[in-house]
Scaffold this active site. Structure first.
Site, PDB file in Angstrom:
ATOM      1  N   HIS A 282       0.851  -1.199   0.000  1.00 18.26           N
ATOM      2  CA  HIS A 282       0.000   0.000   0.000  1.00 18.26           C
ATOM      3  C   HIS A 282       0.882   1.242   0.000  1.00 18.26           C
ATOM      4  CE1 HIS A 282      -3.313   2.586   0.479  1.00 18.26           C
ATOM      5  NE2 HIS A 282      -3.700   2.324   1.719  1.00 18.26           N
ATOM      6  N   HIS A 321      -2.781  -1.287 -11.447  1.00 19.13           N
ATOM      7  CA  HIS A 321      -3.522  -0.876 -10.252  1.00 19.13           C
ATOM      8  C   HIS A 321      -4.782  -1.721 -10.174  1.00 19.13           C
ATOM      9  CE1 HIS A 321      -5.682   1.669  -7.374  1.00 19.13           C
ATOM     10  NE2 HIS A 321      -4.526   2.230  -7.095  1.00 19.13           N
ATOM     11  N   ASP A 377       2.620   5.942  -7.978  1.00 14.97           N
ATOM     12  CA  ASP A 377       3.853   5.603  -7.252  1.00 14.97           C
ATOM     13  C   ASP A 377       5.091   5.607  -8.145  1.00 14.97           C
ATOM     14  OD1 ASP A 377       2.497   5.036  -4.773  1.00 14.97           O
ATOM     15  OD2 ASP A 377       1.749   3.229  -5.736  1.00 14.97           O
TER      16      ASP A 377
END
Length: 470
Positions: A282, A321, A377
């Site tokens: 996460h 994702h 990210d």
């Protein structure tokens, strides 16, 4: 479809319901479809439950906060596209939007900002909590422990002590929102300074500093009494905070709702949500991207790395994702921010590896077929690195803005008429009833101390054990 029986349509076209036939006994059930979902408890009538590990296709609540269309790559906070907010708003204004449902008026924002910034000053005992950690303690561990400890400082806001209806008082509820939004940056800054052995810096008395500027001030100020962070770097971090503020029912937001359903205080719930975010699946994902890029090292090594990914020998971090099957809208914004930051801090060498890896992956049928696109990210870790943040501080930089999202979900959950304690069911796969066997009668022949029960022993422990057994 081949091998399947299709139900014949008998005048049910346009009806907002689902007809289920139980082939075990022929029973038929009509289930209402509302907002594209059916209620799982309707299946109780057939003595059935739904099984969905990881909640891949389960809606656990109704929410008005964040909208995501993963197929089209759309993200909106309270209906406003993330692109507009990143360009025109500030993180503190966005936090208000998430919390209360609308953009604030000028007077509303001034009041909210004043209340939040006032709470950046913390209790001296809270400062000592941070100071009690080892010099090499992980910043996220310090943050989680200190935020959770705040529940002991505010018993008047603890349902276990002040009564289960304490949060029905909206002024008291708002007090906790303002306090947490203000305090988290101070705790984060103290954890940062503690890790590098520098004295803590109190929040700036300059009320012209923005929320993000004040955070950077507490992190970086040394001897200059008039120190002020670089405005463009502060703005870049502010936009990253906006992008990370909320993301629907992710792991940590779900943890926040789950804990809140028990009636526990908001500080403990925030600590639990932050603990969920601490995990590498996460909040630690951008750190994993950075380590991956460092392991690749040079653009010339990318083709070999891609082949390892295809052979499932390594993972391609920062791509794909659970929700998005298109380009993550946040990733486009982050890539632009990266260039702006590099103009000030100098170009991060790994950006060349990142952009080339993205180019190759997006043109390779293997990844295109699987709809693996860069997520938020992929570039955010490079920005944090260029700004001088240590890698283990990345999850804290994620936690600060996500606290706004957690508080928005907490606020919404408290007013939800369907608010009940979260209690999932299970599919029991263990043994059927069996008798208890006294220890003297248990078979030692097949028993052994193996990896299932064995734990690691330190050399020090083995030395003490040997001394006690001559």
């Amino acid at each position: 479809m081949k091998g399947e029986k299709a139900l014949e349509s008998k005048g049910t076209a346009g009806k907002s319901s689902l007809t289920v036939i139980d082939n075990r006994d022929g029973k038929q059930l009509e289930v209402e479809i509302k907002n594209g979902v059916v209620r799982s408890k309707d299946f109780w009538k057939l003595n059935l439950r739904t099984y969905d590990p990881g909640y891949k296709n389960t809606a656990s609540c109704k929410s008005n906060i964040t909208f995501i269309d993963g197929e089209k790559g759309v993200l909106r906070y309270r209906g406003i596209p993330i692109e507009e907010l990143a360009e025109k708003s500030t993180f503190l204004e966005v936090s208000y939007l998430l919390m209360y449902g609308k953009l604030p008026t000028k007077s509303q924002f001034e009041y909210y900002q004043q209340r939040v910034m006032r709470h950046t000053y913390v209790h001296e005992e809270l400062k000592r909590v941070v100071g009690s950690f080892r010099y090499d303690a992980h910043p996220m561990g310090m943050f989680i422990s200190t935020v959770t400890a705040m529940s002991t400082f505010h018993p008047e806001a603890n349902p276990a002590l002040a009564g289960q209806k304490v949060y029905k008082d909206l002024t008291l509820r708002n007090k906790q929102i303002h306090r947490l939004m203000g305090t988290i940056t101070t705790i984060a800054a103290f954890a940062y300074r503690h890790r590098i052995g520098r004295p803590y810096v109190a929040p700036s008395s300059n009320n012209k500093l923005s929320y993000t500027e004040n955070f950077l001030y507490m992190i970086d100020k040394l001897g200059n009494p008039n120190y002020r962070p670089h405005p463009k770097l502060a703005k870049a971090l502010d936009v990253l905070f906006i992008l990370h503020a909320d993301h629907e029912q992710n792991c940590s937001a779900s943890a926040m709702r789950h804990l809140t359903s028990s009636g526990v205080d908001v500080y403990t719930s925030i600590g639990g949500a932050a603990s969920a975010l601490y995990g590498p699946r996460h909040g630690g994902a951008n750190e994993a991207v950075l380590r991956m890029l460092e392991s690749i090292g040079d653009k010339k090594n990318i083709p070999a790395f891609i082949e390892k990914v295809k052979a499932k020998k390594v993972r391609l971090m920062g791509f794909g994702h659970r929700v998005y099957k298109n380009y993550d809208p946040r990733a486009r914004i982050v890539r632009k921010i990266a260039e702006e930051v590099f103009e000030i801090t100098g170009r991060e060498p790994l950006i060349e590896v990142a952009t080339e890896l993205e180019r190759i992956a997006l043109s390779d049928p293997f990844f295109v077929k699987r709809k693996l696109y860069p997520n938020v990210d992929f570039y955010s870790g490079l920005i944090y690195k260029a700004m001088g943040f240590p890698t283990d501080f990345f999850p804290v930089l994620f936690t600060i803005p996500r606290t706004a999202g957690w508080l928005a979900h907490w606020n919404e959950f408290l007013d939800d008429p369907e608010n009940v304690i979260v209690r999932p069911r299970q599919v029991y796969a263990g043994p059927k009833e069996q008798k208890y066997v006294p220890i003297e009668q248990r078979d030692e022949g097949s028993a052994q101390i193996d990896g299932k029960i064995k734990s690691y022993s330190t050399p020090e422990s083995r030395r003490r054990t040997a001394a006690g057994n001559p």
